[in-house]
Design an enzyme around this catalytic site. Structure first.
Site, mmCIF file in Angstrom:
data_model
loop_
_atom_site.group_PDB
_atom_site.id
_atom_site.type_symbol
_atom_site.label_atom_id
_atom_site.label_comp_id
_atom_site.label_asym_id
_atom_site.label_seq_id
_atom_site.Cartn_x
_atom_site.Cartn_y
_atom_site.Cartn_z
ATOM 1 N N LYS A 1 -7.954 6.999 -19.647
ATOM 2 C CA LYS A 1 -8.215 7.562 -20.968
ATOM 3 C C LYS A 1 -6.945 7.496 -21.830
ATOM 4 O O LYS A 1 -6.432 6.422 -22.073
ATOM 5 C CB LYS A 1 -8.767 8.972 -20.791
ATOM 6 C CG LYS A 1 -9.908 9.068 -19.758
ATOM 7 C CD LYS A 1 -11.094 8.243 -20.159
ATOM 8 C CE LYS A 1 -12.288 8.223 -19.227
ATOM 9 N NZ LYS A 1 -12.217 8.535 -17.847
ATOM 10 N N TYR B 1 -16.388 17.470 -15.653
ATOM 11 C CA TYR B 1 -16.828 16.071 -15.774
ATOM 12 C C TYR B 1 -17.853 15.777 -14.672
ATOM 13 O O TYR B 1 -17.641 16.135 -13.499
ATOM 14 C CB TYR B 1 -15.608 15.144 -15.666
ATOM 15 C CG TYR B 1 -15.979 13.708 -15.453
ATOM 16 C CD1 TYR B 1 -16.750 13.033 -16.388
ATOM 17 C CD2 TYR B 1 -15.584 13.024 -14.306
ATOM 18 C CE1 TYR B 1 -17.120 11.711 -16.180
ATOM 19 C CE2 TYR B 1 -15.939 11.710 -14.100
ATOM 20 C CZ TYR B 1 -16.713 11.056 -15.040
ATOM 21 O OH TYR B 1 -17.083 9.760 -14.837
ATOM 22 N N ASP C 1 -7.249 19.412 -14.644
ATOM 23 C CA ASP C 1 -7.541 18.058 -15.100
ATOM 24 C C ASP C 1 -7.084 17.990 -16.552
ATOM 25 O O ASP C 1 -7.713 18.571 -17.442
ATOM 26 C CB ASP C 1 -9.036 17.770 -14.959
ATOM 27 C CG ASP C 1 -9.394 16.340 -15.360
ATOM 28 O OD1 ASP C 1 -8.696 15.763 -16.212
ATOM 29 O OD2 ASP C 1 -10.394 15.807 -14.832
ATOM 30 N N ARG D 1 0.836 -1.211 0.000
ATOM 31 C CA ARG D 1 0.000 0.000 0.000
ATOM 32 C C ARG D 1 0.864 1.252 0.000
ATOM 33 O O ARG D 1 0.499 2.287 -0.530
ATOM 34 C CB ARG D 1 -0.983 0.005 1.184
ATOM 35 C CG ARG D 1 -1.790 1.286 1.264
ATOM 36 C CD ARG D 1 -3.024 1.222 2.158
ATOM 37 N NE ARG D 1 -2.902 0.369 3.310
ATOM 38 C CZ ARG D 1 -2.225 0.662 4.428
ATOM 39 N NH1 ARG D 1 -1.623 1.836 4.543
ATOM 40 N NH2 ARG D 1 -2.168 -0.196 5.426
HETATM 41 C C1 LIG Z 1 -12.059 14.676 -17.573
HETATM 42 C C2 LIG Z 1 -12.226 13.529 -16.617
HETATM 43 N N1 LIG Z 1 -11.703 13.626 -15.380
HETATM 44 C C3 LIG Z 1 -11.821 12.614 -14.478
HETATM 45 C C4 LIG Z 1 -12.512 11.458 -14.793
HETATM 46 C C5 LIG Z 1 -12.651 10.369 -13.762
HETATM 47 O O1 LIG Z 1 -11.803 9.324 -14.054
HETATM 48 P P1 LIG Z 1 -12.081 7.762 -13.710
HETATM 49 O O2 LIG Z 1 -13.282 7.345 -14.503
HETATM 50 O O3 LIG Z 1 -10.818 7.091 -14.095
HETATM 51 O O4 LIG Z 1 -12.357 7.694 -12.243
HETATM 52 C C6 LIG Z 1 -13.056 11.317 -16.061
HETATM 53 C C7 LIG Z 1 -13.786 10.083 -16.427
HETATM 54 O O5 LIG Z 1 -14.470 10.028 -17.435
HETATM 55 C C8 LIG Z 1 -12.921 12.380 -17.004
HETATM 56 O O6 LIG Z 1 -13.443 12.305 -18.235
#
Ligand SMILES: Cc1ncc(COP(=O)(O)O)c(C=O)c1O
Length: 405
Positions: A214, A111, A189, A58
């Site tokens: 992604k 998001y 982000d 961990r």
């Molecule tokens: C721009 C963005 N940030 C964060 C996330 C969250 O990521 P995760 O689905 O890996 O938890 C997503 C998921 O679609 C996203 O599109």
């Protein structure tokens, strides 16, 4: 940056770092690809005396360390943390940097899952939030200065650029100055751009977040998240919460992410070139009300995107004159584009955000227009992507009509 000490290249380029950072060959066998370390625990020489710095999974794991070195090298950070998902990364980071009563200003097209986490989970623990149009810096400054409704101070300004799914472009350098002047930290982000196209830390941001699910993983086969910083105090706080909470990526997930990340530059060039061609094709179509792609000169953020991004990425949003019916029909009529959640994989995906990725913000001010579909352009042959859309649009003419009749 961790190419081998003996590296003959003092300032390696992005793709060299992607392939080599954190990837030293395994000394015992010479294996060029470091093995995946599954062990959860490590033999100690004596009580508390570790053999190679590893104690318990961990806390640290060699495979996760490799990925973290690679991520830090590619984002230009001094420390990176790999998590079990993008939202796990966001959760640990917010917990590390805020306290009950604090306030977060975030994009009004953030998001949906990020908004849900901040508003509905952390909101219950006393974290306030104000969604605002991040491309309007005056509005952001006002929201930051106003703080939370309970008088809470704004600690974090949170932006996605390009944003998901409205594809808005925000001036990262200007936003960093604005946040810092108000005593707040800027979180970017960078999921849509990836570190190949944009490096927010170099533009003044304090924290970079990724859903590595992604573009970084890139093959739609592993869920993960990352935080990258270039400040020792921030690293210490985030690292502590990650260890204490345990939202780490497992060894196999870390390995798959590392493997994907090695080809990020090659993939992003192709994603971007395909998306540019698809966006230009969409722009000519009579059924289309708007094409939201920063690579188009008609996009309001085009000049800014040219300044802060290397290329414009693989994501496009499209709005239809035929309204919801047309958007739904196209979303359900393609075969090269697969109707699915997520984005950033080598295969093209199509998403209807208001009912899929952003369903959780339906009815709020973050709601996505119902005539919008989001395309994640993969690395297939672009002629096939366009042919697939063309046949879907042909069905639209007979089914929903170009003007929603
Ligand atoms: C721009 C963005 N940030 C964060 C996330 C969250 O990521 P995760 O689905 O890996 O938890 C997503 C998921 O679609 C996203 O599109």
């Amino acid at each position: 940056m961790s190419l081998p000490e003996s590296s003959s290249v003092p300032t390696p380029g992005f793709n060299t770092r992607a392939v080599h950072a954190g990837q030293e060959f395994e000394p015992r066998t010479g294996a060029v690809v470091p093995p995946v370390h599954f062990s959860t625990t490590y033999a100690q020489e004596a009580i508390g005396v570790l053999r190679a710095g590893y104690e318990y999974g961990r806390g640290t794991n060699p495979t996760r360390d490799s990925l973290q070195e690679q991520l830090a090298a590619l984002e230009g950070g001094t420390a990176a943390f790999s998590f079990s998902s993008g939202l796990a990364a966001e959760d640990s980071m917010i917990r590390a940097l805020t306290r009950p009563g604090d306030h977060i200003v975030l994009g009004n097209d953030a998001y949906g899952g990020t908004y849900r986490l901040i508003a509905r989970v952390l909101g219950e623990w006393g974290i306030g939030n104000t969604p605002v149009d991040m491309s309007n810096l005056d509005a952001v400054a006002q929201a930051v200065a106003a703080g939370g409704s309970n008088g809470g101070k704004t600690r974090l300004v949170w932006v996605e650029t390009p944003s998901n799914p409205m594809m808005k472009i925000t001036d990262i350098a200007a936003l960093a100055t604005l946040a810092h002047d108000a005593g707040a930290l800027l979180v970017v982000d960078n999921t849509f751009a990836s570190p190949y196209l944009q490096n927010p830390l170099a533009l003044g941001a304090d924290i970079v977040v990724h859903s590595t699910t992604k573009y970084i993983g890139g093959h739609s086969d592993v869920v993960g998240g990352a935080i990258i910083v270039n400040d020792a105090e921030l690293a210490e706080k985030i690292g502590f919460v990650q260890f204490a909470v345990g939202a780490i990526s497992g060894p196999m997930d870390a390995f798959l992410t590392t493997r994907g990340l090695k080809t990020l530059g090659v993939r992003m060039d192709r994603h971007s070139d395909n998306a540019q061609a698809v966006a230009e094709w969409l722009l000519q179509r009579p059924e289309v009300e708007a094409v939201l792609y920063p690579g188009l000169p008609s996009h309001p953020g085009h000049e800014l995107a040219k300044k802060q991004m290397k290329k414009f990425g693989g994501m496009i949003s499209v709005q239809f004159k035929g309204g919801e019916a047309a958007a739904r029909k196209v979303a359900e009529s393609t075969s090269v584009f697969t109707l699915a959640e997520s984005l950033g994989g080598i295969e093209s995906l199509m998403n209807y955000p208001s009912e899929m990725t952003h369903a959780s913000v339906k009815g709020t001010e973050l709601a996505v227009p119902v005539n919008l579909i989001r395309l994640s352009c993969g690395i297939e042959d672009v002629e096939d992507l366009i042919a697939d859309l063309e046949q879907a649009f042909a069905q639209l003419d007979s089914a929903a009509g170009a003007s929603g009749s």
